[in-house]
Design a protein around this motif. Sequence first.
Motif, PDB file in Angstrom:
ATOM      1  N   VAL A 173       6.107 -13.582   1.291  1.00 38.55           N
ATOM      2  CA  VAL A 173       7.082 -14.145   2.236  1.00 38.55           C
ATOM      3  C   VAL A 173       6.582 -15.468   2.825  1.00 38.55           C
ATOM      4  O   VAL A 173       7.290 -16.478   2.766  1.00 38.55           O
ATOM      5  N   PRO A 174       5.355 -15.519   3.376  1.00 41.95           N
ATOM      6  CA  PRO A 174       4.885 -16.814   3.888  1.00 41.95           C
ATOM      7  C   PRO A 174       4.774 -17.877   2.791  1.00 41.95           C
ATOM      8  O   PRO A 174       5.016 -19.062   3.051  1.00 41.95           O
ATOM      9  N   LEU A 175       4.437 -17.456   1.563  1.00 39.58           N
ATOM     10  CA  LEU A 175       4.358 -18.410   0.457  1.00 39.58           C
ATOM     11  C   LEU A 175       5.728 -19.018   0.171  1.00 39.58           C
ATOM     12  O   LEU A 175       5.856 -20.227  -0.034  1.00 39.58           O
ATOM     13  N   ALA A 176       6.771 -18.199   0.190  1.00 46.46           N
ATOM     14  CA  ALA A 176       8.131 -18.706  -0.026  1.00 46.46           C
ATOM     15  C   ALA A 176       8.524 -19.667   1.099  1.00 46.46           C
ATOM     16  O   ALA A 176       9.092 -20.736   0.835  1.00 46.46           O
ATOM     17  N   MET A 187       0.046   6.701   5.491  1.00 45.57           N
ATOM     18  CA  MET A 187       0.896   5.781   4.744  1.00 45.57           C
ATOM     19  C   MET A 187       0.480   5.861   3.280  1.00 45.57           C
ATOM     20  O   MET A 187      -0.693   5.832   2.947  1.00 45.57           O
ATOM     21  N   SER A 188       1.452   5.946   2.415  1.00 49.49           N
ATOM     22  CA  SER A 188       1.143   6.017   0.985  1.00 49.49           C
ATOM     23  C   SER A 188       0.652   4.674   0.482  1.00 49.49           C
ATOM     24  O   SER A 188       0.950   3.635   1.045  1.00 49.49           O
ATOM     25  N   SER A 189      -0.099   4.706  -0.612  1.00 47.68           N
ATOM     26  CA  SER A 189      -0.609   3.443  -1.156  1.00 47.68           C
ATOM     27  C   SER A 189       0.530   2.570  -1.663  1.00 47.68           C
ATOM     28  O   SER A 189       0.423   1.357  -1.687  1.00 47.68           O
ATOM     29  N   SER A 190       1.634   3.184  -2.058  1.00 49.56           N
ATOM     30  CA  SER A 190       2.774   2.404  -2.524  1.00 49.56           C
ATOM     31  C   SER A 190       3.328   1.516  -1.410  1.00 49.56           C
ATOM     32  O   SER A 190       3.607   0.345  -1.615  1.00 49.56           O
ATOM     33  N   ILE A 191       3.487   2.080  -0.214  1.00 51.83           N
ATOM     34  CA  ILE A 191       3.980   1.298   0.924  1.00 51.83           C
ATOM     35  C   ILE A 191       2.949   0.254   1.316  1.00 51.83           C
ATOM     36  O   ILE A 191       3.275  -0.902   1.577  1.00 51.83           O
ATOM     37  N   SER A 192       1.690   0.653   1.320  1.00 49.98           N
ATOM     38  CA  SER A 192       0.623  -0.280   1.673  1.00 49.98           C
ATOM     39  C   SER A 192       0.555  -1.444   0.690  1.00 49.98           C
ATOM     40  O   SER A 192       0.428  -2.603   1.097  1.00 49.98           O
ATOM     41  N   ASP A 193       0.631  -1.144  -0.594  1.00 47.16           N
ATOM     42  CA  ASP A 193       0.593  -2.194  -1.618  1.00 47.16           C
ATOM     43  C   ASP A 193       1.794  -3.119  -1.493  1.00 47.16           C
ATOM     44  O   ASP A 193       1.668  -4.342  -1.607  1.00 47.16           O
ATOM     45  N   THR A 194       2.955  -2.530  -1.233  1.00 46.34           N
ATOM     46  CA  THR A 194       4.169  -3.333  -1.083  1.00 46.34           C
ATOM     47  C   THR A 194       4.070  -4.225   0.145  1.00 46.34           C
ATOM     48  O   THR A 194       4.421  -5.409   0.092  1.00 46.34           O
ATOM     49  N   THR A 205       1.370  -5.359   1.546  1.00 44.02           N
ATOM     50  CA  THR A 205       0.389  -6.412   1.259  1.00 44.02           C
ATOM     51  C   THR A 205       1.013  -7.516   0.412  1.00 44.02           C
ATOM     52  O   THR A 205       0.847  -8.709   0.697  1.00 44.02           O
ATOM     53  N   ARG A 206       1.749  -7.118  -0.605  1.00 40.94           N
ATOM     54  CA  ARG A 206       2.395  -8.100  -1.479  1.00 40.94           C
ATOM     55  C   ARG A 206       3.422  -8.932  -0.706  1.00 40.94           C
ATOM     56  O   ARG A 206       3.461 -10.153  -0.807  1.00 40.94           O
ATOM     57  N   LEU A 207       4.239  -8.264   0.106  1.00 39.16           N
ATOM     58  CA  LEU A 207       5.237  -8.993   0.896  1.00 39.16           C
ATOM     59  C   LEU A 207       4.577  -9.876   1.945  1.00 39.16           C
ATOM     60  O   LEU A 207       5.045 -10.982   2.223  1.00 39.16           O
ATOM     61  N   GLY A 208       3.466  -9.401   2.508  1.00 34.90           N
ATOM     62  CA  GLY A 208       2.727 -10.198   3.480  1.00 34.90           C
ATOM     63  C   GLY A 208       2.177 -11.481   2.885  1.00 34.90           C
ATOM     64  O   GLY A 208       1.950 -12.463   3.594  1.00 34.90           O
ATOM     65  N   ARG A 209       1.987 -11.482   1.586  1.00 37.84           N
ATOM     66  CA  ARG A 209       1.536 -12.688   0.879  1.00 37.84           C
ATOM     67  C   ARG A 209       2.724 -13.520   0.408  1.00 37.84           C
ATOM     68  O   ARG A 209       2.747 -14.740   0.560  1.00 37.84           O
ATOM     69  N   HIS A 233      12.723 -12.640   6.406  1.00 37.12           N
ATOM     70  CA  HIS A 233      11.429 -12.312   6.998  1.00 37.12           C
ATOM     71  C   HIS A 233      11.636 -11.359   8.189  1.00 37.12           C
ATOM     72  O   HIS A 233      10.962 -10.331   8.299  1.00 37.12           O
ATOM     73  N   GLY A 234      12.578 -11.694   9.047  1.00 33.21           N
ATOM     74  CA  GLY A 234      12.870 -10.832  10.187  1.00 33.21           C
ATOM     75  C   GLY A 234      13.383  -9.470   9.763  1.00 33.21           C
ATOM     76  O   GLY A 234      13.006  -8.442  10.340  1.00 33.21           O
ATOM     77  N   ASP A 235      14.233  -9.458   8.744  1.00 37.93           N
ATOM     78  CA  ASP A 235      14.746  -8.180   8.227  1.00 37.93           C
ATOM     79  C   ASP A 235      13.608  -7.313   7.694  1.00 37.93           C
ATOM     80  O   ASP A 235      13.561  -6.098   7.950  1.00 37.93           O
TER      81      ASP A 235
END
Length: 109
Positions: free
Chosen positions: A16-19, A1-8, A10-14, A77-79
Amino acid sequence: MSSSISDTATRLGRDVPLAEHSIDDALIAVSVLMTSIVTARRDVANVPAARGQAAIRRLAKAQSALIDASGDVLRVHGDLRSIGREIAGYDLHECPKLAGEATHLQAVA
């Protein structure tokens, strides 16, 4: 997995739940405000029952909009979870909790 996907991811994992958590906080605040307004209308002497009705209706509309927004964010979130499985091969059965916070709503759900 590229770092771009991994970074994205990680950011979304933070984010989405915050929203989701923030919308819940707003819904709670509006609900508390509704309780305060209706209680004040009932308890303050010489205030006609019709007084404040327009404000209560507007606040109910705002509350309904927050409920709709919550549902939309949950669908997003599901999408995103589906996209994560398709693009990155994630096997996501459970999404990460909001970092450092276990909310009452999560405990109930």
